[in-house]
Scaffold this motif. Sequence first.
Motif, mmCIF file in Angstrom:
data_model
loop_
_atom_site.group_PDB
_atom_site.id
_atom_site.type_symbol
_atom_site.label_atom_id
_atom_site.label_comp_id
_atom_site.label_asym_id
_atom_site.label_seq_id
_atom_site.Cartn_x
_atom_site.Cartn_y
_atom_site.Cartn_z
ATOM 1 N N HIS A 124 -37.103 24.247 12.393
ATOM 2 C CA HIS A 124 -37.367 22.874 11.947
ATOM 3 C C HIS A 124 -38.251 22.965 10.710
ATOM 4 O O HIS A 124 -39.462 23.148 10.833
ATOM 5 N N GLU A 182 -41.974 21.682 9.998
ATOM 6 C CA GLU A 182 -43.095 22.219 10.763
ATOM 7 C C GLU A 182 -43.631 23.449 10.039
ATOM 8 O O GLU A 182 -43.220 24.575 10.317
ATOM 9 N N ARG A 202 -36.381 17.868 9.830
ATOM 10 C CA ARG A 202 -35.966 18.399 11.132
ATOM 11 C C ARG A 202 -34.479 18.750 11.101
ATOM 12 O O ARG A 202 -34.009 19.579 11.859
ATOM 13 N N HIS A 250 -42.384 26.798 16.284
ATOM 14 C CA HIS A 250 -42.314 25.351 16.044
ATOM 15 C C HIS A 250 -43.695 24.728 15.991
ATOM 16 O O HIS A 250 -44.704 25.360 16.308
ATOM 17 N N GLU A 251 -43.671 23.424 15.614
ATOM 18 C CA GLU A 251 -44.857 22.588 15.778
ATOM 19 C C GLU A 251 -44.385 21.277 16.381
ATOM 20 O O GLU A 251 -43.222 20.907 16.236
HETATM 21 ZN ZN LIG Z 1 -39.586 21.935 16.151
#
Ligand SMILES: [Zn+2]
Lengths: 389, 430
Positions: free
Chosen positions: A85, A88, A149, A216-217
């Motif tokens: 993503h 992030e 995203r 990820h975040e």
């Molecule tokens: Zn993510």
Amino acid sequence: MADNNVYIRKIILSVLGFLLLIFSGISFYKHRHLEEHVVLGEGVTEVKKLSDYFDGVKGTINDCNIYILEGKEPGATLFVMGASHPEEPAGRLAPWIFVENGVMEKGRLIVVLSANRSGTTVTRLGGGYPPDYTIPTGWGEQKFRMGDRWANPLDQWPDPEVYIHYPSRQNLAYVDIRNLNRAWPGRPNGTLTEKTCYAFMELIRKEKVDIFIDLHEAELQYPVISTIVAHEKGHELAAVVSMVLTDMGEFNMGMEYSPKSLHGLSHREVGDFSDAISLLFEAPEPFLDATRGKTTREQLLTGKDEFIVKAGEHGLLFEKIDENGWPIDVRVGRHTSAVLMTMEIWTEEHPDMSLVCINVPGYAEVIENGIGYYLKDPFRANPERVIIE
Amino acid sequence: MSMFTYAGIILGVMVSIYIIAKIFKLSTELSMLAAAIAGGLAGGFRIPARHIAEGAMTYLDINLIFITATLFMNILKESGGVAFVVRRILKRFHRSRTLLFILLTLLLLIPGALTGAGSVTVLITGGMVAVVLNYMGISKVRTTAIVFIIAGLSAAAPPVSLWAMMTAAGVNMPYVGFFYPLLIPCVIAALLTIFILGWKGTGTDIEKAFEELPEPPEKMNWLRVILPFIIFLGLVFIGRQWPHSTPVIGLPLMFLCAAVTSFILSPVKVNFFKISGDTVEQLLPLIGTLTCAGILVQIMTLTGVRGLLAVSTVTLPVIVVYASLFFVLPVSEAVLMWGAAPVIGVPLVLLFNTIGLNPIVALAGMSVIWPLGDALPPTAIIGRLTVEIVGYKESYIRFLKACIIPAIIIMIIGTLMVIYSSELGFLTGL
Ligand SMILES: [Zn+2]
């Protein structure tokens, strides 16, 4: 007279529209073509392309670089993926530090910095995102593309009315057909996003990856945060990593089981469709919260936000936040430490298949020195060791 | 300056400029654009070209669906297909009002349920159903209200409910278990709407209706009308049934295929380019509104106004949240359209989840209420589209008043679904 007025109004509006086209066009073009430099650390032994594993992505924007850090001694293979993503940034900067600094003493490390490269060339419609962000370093500033995203509609469009995941046939929201972390395990004749996932699956199978980590975040209002999401093959490993990290007192790291009913996510499908253990790490990113205030580069990098603090006071968040926010150094440090700890715990359990990495800073060091300290100056490096990401 | 003061001032500036623009008789779309630009300036972003352009693209896909679906309907109308269908339905069913109502409700529910867009219902079957309702002695204003309300419900109805899908995606909940929690309230509310608003009409005056209805061309027949729909539904079906062996062509191209089929099958000569031009002209205000709504949302997000609205909503006491759903959801829809799902829907569902409600049923309840906002300014997209397609010429306020009774019923159903979501959890089948 009236006709004349309409005529003049049309000309003025057309000129304004044209100016908008020019100025926004320049911004979009510069964003999509912003060159990010990667200075290969001494540990990088080879740089491949994703298309080396699956021809179907050759010539597409998603044909990203694959950095291989072959250890001095043999061991296991760990694959760390960034920008699944691209909105992030800590999920991208942490593996960046591995590529520019890491040296494998034992085992092999494979790193990807732009898994959904298409998604690094677009920002969220309606989101007000900045097109880029800069990290201060000892030699100046390094600029990175901010992403979304989802993959860029310029690369994959149109969307269907509903996205039916392959092969589970689970119905998902239509936009998620461009979400790399909803397209696993992918397929060779699918959409660009599905082909990209398939290519990574091929890489995982051909390189005999033992552990796969997707960085990820998450927004603070999202229950899966500051945690490891683990496929059942990795429950034990993840449990020990989260326990040790938390016990050491540096930061809290949870651990969750990958749900069997959620399809298309890497922690589920990579584990199901390959021999690798699949793990997904989440760090907190207040920038993604729907209640965020002003959407700026500063907010993205400091994670300071009064509105989100207010939401926290009302018990709506799954991670704490105060006036100090969540600086990018803290978020990146969580990821580097968690990856290093995964190698350490794995090696303890599998002494014959070790993973030992040196020169990569952990949580405390990244916070103390800042990420910029670990980013190398591309203009003073050996040009043969500089790659465009 | 605190973020609350900063965003509050910008919100004030945007609202004032919007009102001033309206006083100077600027159109809704230009007023929104003015408010957005003023917000950017007040926020210290000068005139952010990138954000204006990006926001303007937010609803591009929906605009394309509007244009292609309306083109299809206009060709069908021009070829005499609509008149043909209305005559046949009246002839066959004019004796039973109940049966006709149920049939018309189904006709209105299906297009939106399949595509997730109330606009598609209005565009595909709305016009035709309105003609039939008119000949059943129902006033134009009530007809418009019926079409609007059921079109909104059709958008919320399963299998595709964009509010539920987008909110579910925002909280990473799989879009599973929504079928009955969405279907049951939508069907009940749709039937209540048509029976309450339509029952009092005078009897169906079949003689007069046939006199007034345009005569379809002699060669018009069921096949010529239905084949374009079969093409459209067939393409949707193929995409659903074999999603992994057919290319993704998207709804706009599917509607275009239907339009071309209808053009080819028309028994009379139809000028394709003239109808295309007329269609775009007809839709220009709507397309403009959607485009400017996108810009407005982008600037609100950029300046933190969106966050201010979201955080103010979710930090209210739970009782107040329940009691204000009927108001907050339609208003958020009116301002943000589907953008309301990520802005208001996501924090609300997380709030409900935290206090132990069933998030699926609660979200389904919210999804039923949301579309009511589509008749309210500043955007009022579906409301205006319905007025346009039905051909209602009187005051917009009167139309809104006609919607009140079914709207209140829907608000009550939706709110009760949220409050009793745990008890209704069995509907999800999970
Ligand atoms: Zn993510």
